[in-house]
Write an enzyme that holds these catalytic residues in place. Structure first.
Site, PDB file in Angstrom:
ATOM      1  N   GLU A   1       0.815  -1.213   0.000  1.00  0.00           N
ATOM      2  CA  GLU A   1       0.000   0.000   0.000  1.00  0.00           C
ATOM      3  C   GLU A   1       0.853   1.270   0.000  1.00  0.00           C
ATOM      4  OE1 GLU A   1      -3.040   0.183  -0.639  1.00  0.00           O
ATOM      5  OE2 GLU A   1      -3.506  -1.934  -0.515  1.00  0.00           O
TER       6      GLU A   1
ATOM      7  N   TYR B   1      -6.132   6.810   3.779  1.00  0.00           N
ATOM      8  CA  TYR B   1      -6.303   5.693   2.855  1.00  0.00           C
ATOM      9  C   TYR B   1      -5.429   4.499   3.239  1.00  0.00           C
ATOM     10  CZ  TYR B   1      -5.452   2.491  -0.847  1.00  0.00           C
ATOM     11  OH  TYR B   1      -5.282   1.310  -1.518  1.00  0.00           O
TER      12      TYR B   1
ATOM     13  N   ASP C   1      -9.341   5.718  -2.165  1.00  0.00           N
ATOM     14  CA  ASP C   1      -8.244   6.257  -2.973  1.00  0.00           C
ATOM     15  C   ASP C   1      -8.832   6.961  -4.194  1.00  0.00           C
ATOM     16  OD1 ASP C   1      -9.103   4.201  -4.610  1.00  0.00           O
ATOM     17  OD2 ASP C   1      -7.115   3.347  -4.923  1.00  0.00           O
TER      18      ASP C   1
END
Length: 333
Positions: free
Chosen positions: A34, A112, A130
């Site tokens: 991520e 996020y 996102d």
């Protein structure tokens, strides 16, 4: 609402992208993926993900490594602050906390990323919004310019009660990445087409963000010493990395005088950094110093371009080129 959820999840089970981190429940590996994806496209992130985890397979391994080694492993992925924040995070915790609220307190983890890790690795019912999710929800609900809080509350309300929240978040991301594209969305392939309020004018939702781009003109001075190139630690946007001297073009005469050299022009390179466009005039000069092989240092992509440009001039003049390497998955200088 239930029909909306079933349609998307059925599509995801059939069409989910095959990615090396999909199905991964190790929180550290989810985190690395991520963080890489914060400002890197999926196809570009995959080789860096594999290479980084091969070198630092656990949070403990990352904690014990020097920052320079971490930055070197990240080389080519860009936005090096992400790697520096991962290293800082590893110094602060022995294991990743299990909740969104606690993850949000760690270095480099915004809403996020914290939500993605919490939902995918720990199953917490928290929405991860996102750019892809923002586009999907804006079009489905015909929202031209939704505020981040409004959008997050909408996404949070859509989370199915009895489904894996990580899979749901990834389904929305995949829909935005594969079908609900910024330009030319594939509406006829969308499982939500019948429910989408914005399908008649998808370009309106969300309204494009206008970003002012600034241009800077700089000079890079490649000094060829007895054993290699003169490198120095960089500051500002490239803090923690190494490169040749980089400065405003107007300073070239003073810098050349300080090094006692008479540089020759070697061309220009261009490089984009967030909202800036850099035009870098490359200069080359023999130098009465040692220098070093740049392979041993973490270099930003801009410096790779600068060294390639210098190599092109040396090759044209029949001089032995600068040393360079080709790390796995990364273009050579």
């Amino acid at each position: 609402m239930e029909a909306w959820q079933k349609a998307l999840l059925a599509w995801y089970r059939a069409q989910a992208r095959l990615l090396p981190w999909r199905g991964e429940k190790d929180p550290y590996r989810v985190l690395v993926a991520e963080v890489l994806l914060q400002q890197t496209r999926v196809a570009q992130a995959i080789p860096y993900y594999r290479r980084f985890l091969e070198r630092f397979p656990t949070l403990k391994a990352l904690r014990g490594a020097p920052l320079e080694e971490v930055l070197k492993a990240w080389q080519g992925a860009g936005y090096y602050r992400r790697a520096a924040n991962l290293h800082r995070l590893a110094q602060e915790v022995e294991a990743l906390p299990r909740s969104y609220a606690e993850l949000l307190k760690l270095p480099g983890l915004g809403p996020y990323t914290a939500a993605a890790v919490a939902s995918i690795a720990f199953g917490e019912r928290v929405a991860a919004v996102d750019g892809n999710v923002r586009r999907v929800l804006s079009r489905v609900f015909a929202l031209e310019n939704p505020a981040p809080k409004v959008l997050w509350e909408l996404a949070q309300g859509l989370l199915p009660e009895a489904e894996d929240p990580g899979a749901w978040n990834q389904a929305l991301m995949d829909l935005g990445a594969e079908v609900c594209l910024p330009r030319g969305p594939r509406c006829t392939a969308c499982p939500l087409e019948a429910l989408c309020r914005g399908k008649e004018a998808p370009e309106r939702f969300p309204r494009p963000r206008r970003r002012r781009v600034q241009e800077e003109i700089l000079a890079a001075l490649v000094l060829l010493g007895r054993k290699g190139v003169h490198l120095e630690r960089l500051s500002g946007r490239f803090q923690g990395l190494y490169g040749v001297p980089l400065f405003p073009l107007a300073e070239l005469p003073q810098r050349a005088e300080a090094f006692g050299v008479r540089p020759q022009p070697a061309g220009e390179v261009r490089h984009a950094v967030t909202h800036r466009r850099l035009r870098v005039q490359v200069y080359l000069a023999p130098w009465d110093g040692e220098g070093e092989d740049p392979r041993g240092r973490p270099l930003p992509k801009l410096m790779e371009k600068v060294l390639r440009q210098a190599q092109a001039l040396l090759a044209h003049e029949g001089v032995v080129p600068l040393p360079h390497a080709k790390p796995q998955g990364v273009e050579p200088f």
